[in-house]
Design a protein around this motif. Sequence first.
Motif, PDB file in Angstrom:
ATOM      1  N   UNK A  46       1.026  -1.320   0.104  1.00  0.00           N
ATOM      2  CA  UNK A  46      -0.056  -0.144   0.005  1.00  0.00           C
ATOM      3  C   UNK A  46       0.800   1.278  -0.076  1.00  0.00           C
ATOM      4  N   UNK A  47       1.707   1.255   0.898  1.00  0.00           N
ATOM      5  CA  UNK A  47       2.788   2.602   0.968  1.00  0.00           C
ATOM      6  C   UNK A  47       3.578   2.469  -0.372  1.00  0.00           C
ATOM      7  N   UNK A  48       4.093   1.621  -1.185  1.00  0.00           N
ATOM      8  CA  UNK A  48       4.850   1.682  -2.263  1.00  0.00           C
ATOM      9  C   UNK A  48       4.006   2.047  -3.364  1.00  0.00           C
ATOM     10  N   UNK A  49       2.548   1.578  -3.562  1.00  0.00           N
ATOM     11  CA  UNK A  49       1.752   1.785  -4.678  1.00  0.00           C
ATOM     12  C   UNK A  49       1.334   3.546  -4.647  1.00  0.00           C
ATOM     13  N   UNK A  50       0.836   3.765  -3.299  1.00  0.00           N
ATOM     14  CA  UNK A  50       0.653   5.128  -3.283  1.00  0.00           C
ATOM     15  C   UNK A  50       1.822   6.078  -3.562  1.00  0.00           C
ATOM     16  N   UNK A  51       2.896   5.758  -3.674  1.00  0.00           N
ATOM     17  CA  UNK A  51       3.900   6.619  -3.991  1.00  0.00           C
ATOM     18  C   UNK A  51       4.323   6.419  -5.321  1.00  0.00           C
ATOM     19  N   UNK A  52       4.509   5.196  -5.951  1.00  0.00           N
ATOM     20  CA  UNK A  52       4.867   4.782  -7.211  1.00  0.00           C
ATOM     21  C   UNK A  52       3.745   4.761  -8.046  1.00  0.00           C
ATOM     22  N   UNK A  53       2.540   4.580  -7.840  1.00  0.00           N
ATOM     23  CA  UNK A  53       1.405   4.226  -8.838  1.00  0.00           C
ATOM     24  C   UNK A  53       0.353   5.224  -8.608  1.00  0.00           C
ATOM     25  N   UNK A  54       0.499   6.501  -8.813  1.00  0.00           N
ATOM     26  CA  UNK A  54      -0.514   7.479  -8.538  1.00  0.00           C
ATOM     27  C   UNK A  54      -1.640   7.530  -9.625  1.00  0.00           C
ATOM     28  N   UNK A  55      -2.571   8.345  -9.415  1.00  0.00           N
ATOM     29  CA  UNK A  55      -3.815   8.364 -10.282  1.00  0.00           C
ATOM     30  C   UNK A  55      -3.170   8.865 -11.562  1.00  0.00           C
ATOM     31  N   UNK A  56      -2.235   9.764 -11.591  1.00  0.00           N
ATOM     32  CA  UNK A  56      -1.828  10.512 -12.955  1.00  0.00           C
ATOM     33  C   UNK A  56      -1.108   9.268 -13.725  1.00  0.00           C
ATOM     34  N   UNK A  57      -0.343   8.454 -13.186  1.00  0.00           N
ATOM     35  CA  UNK A  57       0.290   7.385 -13.960  1.00  0.00           C
ATOM     36  C   UNK A  57      -0.877   6.410 -14.386  1.00  0.00           C
TER      37      UNK A  57
END
Length: 376
Positions: free
Chosen positions: A17-28
């Motif tokens: 959850x922490x990783x994806x919140x940073x590395x897979x934002x809505x913009x991506x």
Amino acid sequence: MDLGFSDEQDMLRKVARDFLAKECPEALVAAMETDALGYSPDLWARMAELGWQGLAIPEQYGGSGLGIQDLAVLLEEFGRALVPGPFLSTVVHVGTALLLGGSDDQKREYLPRLVSGELVGGVAYLEASGQLRPEGVQLAATPDGDGYVLDGTKLFVENAAAANLLVVAARTGGVGADGLSLFLVDPTIPGVAVTPLETLAGDKQAEVALSGVRVPASALLGGEGQGGQVLARVQLAAAVAECAYLVGLVAQDLDITVDYVKHREQFGRPIGGFQAVAHKAADMVIDVDACRFVMYRAAWALDEDEPDAAFHVSVAKSFISEASLRVVSHGQQLHGGIGFTREYKIHRYFLRQKAGELRWGDGDFHRARVADALGI
């Protein structure tokens, strides 16, 4: 049966959850809808560094040797973040096919590449009939010397445009499951044409046409005529994985919606204070919790290789296909007009739900399987 999470699973959930919140934002996520490949190679490589592609691959091939329940924990977080890309088609679909049907040489060749992130794959199964049943496969594999010639067209092949390996279901004899065989095909070889299909959800599907494609005997995955058995297990693993993604998707849809109705004011107070709104939110909670239970029940059944595992998978996919639609529909309605605009994230959850609802059998398909299991 213990559906409680272990300390390791709780840690996996938190890290993901922490990783994806940073590395897979809505913009991506939004950008990948119009990207030709549909995923970020950089994000894919970083997930491989975390060991995610190898989570359910045996340690002898470089993986972690964990089970489907552990993978489901990760895929829930993927659904929350709407992670785009070929994770399910590569890790679950192709990975399961290789583990169950692959020879020792094939496993040694492909599984370490899957774990490292080098391999991107998909299963080419569906054809013009749209049938998930073995009878729907008509693509022909004709023996030719020390190999086979493949002729036919596959539809809705996930991530085919990005793939460097496809598992192709073909008919080598008969009309049912006994006449099916699986082949490992490089989609860049002569005779293979990959045509992307446009979808509302922005997910990456393609038509794959094979015209006189010659493959060696070593491309056969398992023995001739054994593809039906492997595909049956791939379908079960794929359905549970899709359910896990949908559970995460609707859980996040619920969180977004509850936050919205708590803060959106109308007539001088938050709209969540109106009974009609509050009861819809309550219905969402009930459906999300029920979805999570039946999904993990099915994952547990597969991990334990229970005799009635297929029954539990169909129960889960049938229920979740329809309950998840109720959740995202309520989410849109409670947001009002903005919930139906493509620019707002809640609409993206709705579109992705519809795609997941249909993959690997919709509610009606799996309801029929449940009825068959009951002897009706």
